[in-house]
Design a protein around this motif. Sequence first.
Motif, short mmCIF file in Angstrom:
data_model
loop_
_atom_site.label_atom_id
_atom_site.label_comp_id
_atom_site.label_asym_id
_atom_site.label_seq_id
_atom_site.Cartn_x
_atom_site.Cartn_y
_atom_site.Cartn_z
N VAL A 44 0.84 -1.20 0.00
CA VAL A 44 0.00 0.00 0.00
C VAL A 44 0.88 1.25 0.00
O VAL A 44 0.61 2.22 -0.71
N CYS A 92 -10.70 2.77 -8.50
CA CYS A 92 -11.44 1.57 -8.09
C CYS A 92 -10.58 0.33 -8.26
O CYS A 92 -10.55 -0.54 -7.37
N LEU A 95 -7.92 0.28 -5.60
CA LEU A 95 -8.49 -0.10 -4.30
C LEU A 95 -8.75 -1.60 -4.23
O LEU A 95 -8.50 -2.24 -3.21
N LEU A 96 -9.23 -2.17 -5.33
CA LEU A 96 -9.48 -3.62 -5.36
C LEU A 96 -8.17 -4.40 -5.21
O LEU A 96 -8.11 -5.39 -4.47
N MET A 98 -5.66 -3.53 -3.59
CA MET A 98 -5.25 -3.48 -2.18
C MET A 98 -6.22 -4.28 -1.30
O MET A 98 -5.81 -4.93 -0.34
N ALA A 99 -7.52 -4.21 -1.61
CA ALA A 99 -8.53 -4.77 -0.71
C ALA A 99 -8.52 -6.30 -0.71
O ALA A 99 -8.74 -6.91 0.35
N VAL A 100 -8.25 -6.93 -1.86
CA VAL A 100 -8.33 -8.40 -1.91
C VAL A 100 -7.31 -9.06 -0.98
O VAL A 100 -7.68 -9.82 -0.09
N ALA A 102 -5.72 -7.66 1.46
CA ALA A 102 -5.95 -7.18 2.84
C ALA A 102 -7.07 -8.00 3.49
O ALA A 102 -6.96 -8.40 4.65
N ALA A 103 -8.12 -8.29 2.73
CA ALA A 103 -9.24 -9.07 3.27
C ALA A 103 -8.78 -10.49 3.59
O ALA A 103 -9.12 -11.04 4.64
#
Length: 269
Positions: A44, A92, A95-96, A98-100, A102-103
Amino acid sequence: MIRKSFLSLLIFGLSSAAKAEWALNMPEGVTDLSAETYDLHMMVFWWCVAIGIVVFGVMIISLIKHRKSVGAKPADFSHSTTAEIAWTVIPCVILLIMAVPAAETMIKLEDSRDPDLSVVVTAYQWKWHYKYQDEGVEFYSSLARPSVDARPLGSEIDPNNVENYLLDVDNPLVVPKGKKVRLLLTSNDVVHSWWVPDLSIKKDAIPGIVNETWFRAREAGTFRGQCAELCGKDHGYMPIVVEVVEPDAFQAWVETHSDSSTRVAQVEK
Ligand SMILES: [Cu+2]
């Protein structure tokens, strides 16, 4: 003068000893999840650096190339559908990206099922209590005596000479290496927070609530932390020390400490 101090700062920053002393980044830690958390943090971070370079790069180039003094004429359009789609879709996608991961990591962080060892951690103003659920061991963990002695104003002890000043305890939390340790955190009075950077754990201890967290240390050693929630006047005097030892040494430690009642009585005295 400015140049000289800048140079000395640069030399200071480059020397490895100074780096260890002035570590600004989070530690990689000693668990798989702390390494994963570190990698996420760095991923990130580099995205932010790249975005910063692109945004400020475009801005600075535009300011220089299209300034009034070189005869720049302002554009007269008010909308650009292409630009609007681009500046919506690109963030978007970022962010995806990073989010995948991270989740995925967060799901692992929450999965404290099937532990090898469970310890109930109860916070007090201003110490910790550890109760090993199946081993019959429990004790309080308070600020170590050398720090207590050096603490008051006028103690005439220089804290710089106290090893691990305010980061040492009388009874550390001892856990076996390579085993899944589940912590059940609660508090007896106000909100505290159990924070050990090398284990990548910072979890609140809240009265009336049991919070769960877990770790599996892959290295033996002593890892230090502190209460990370402003919990009263002695908030700075309730450090945490986790000692990770080989499983055999842990068994031996349990055997010598399992007479918990005498130990608690001893500490409370
Ligand atoms: Cu606290």
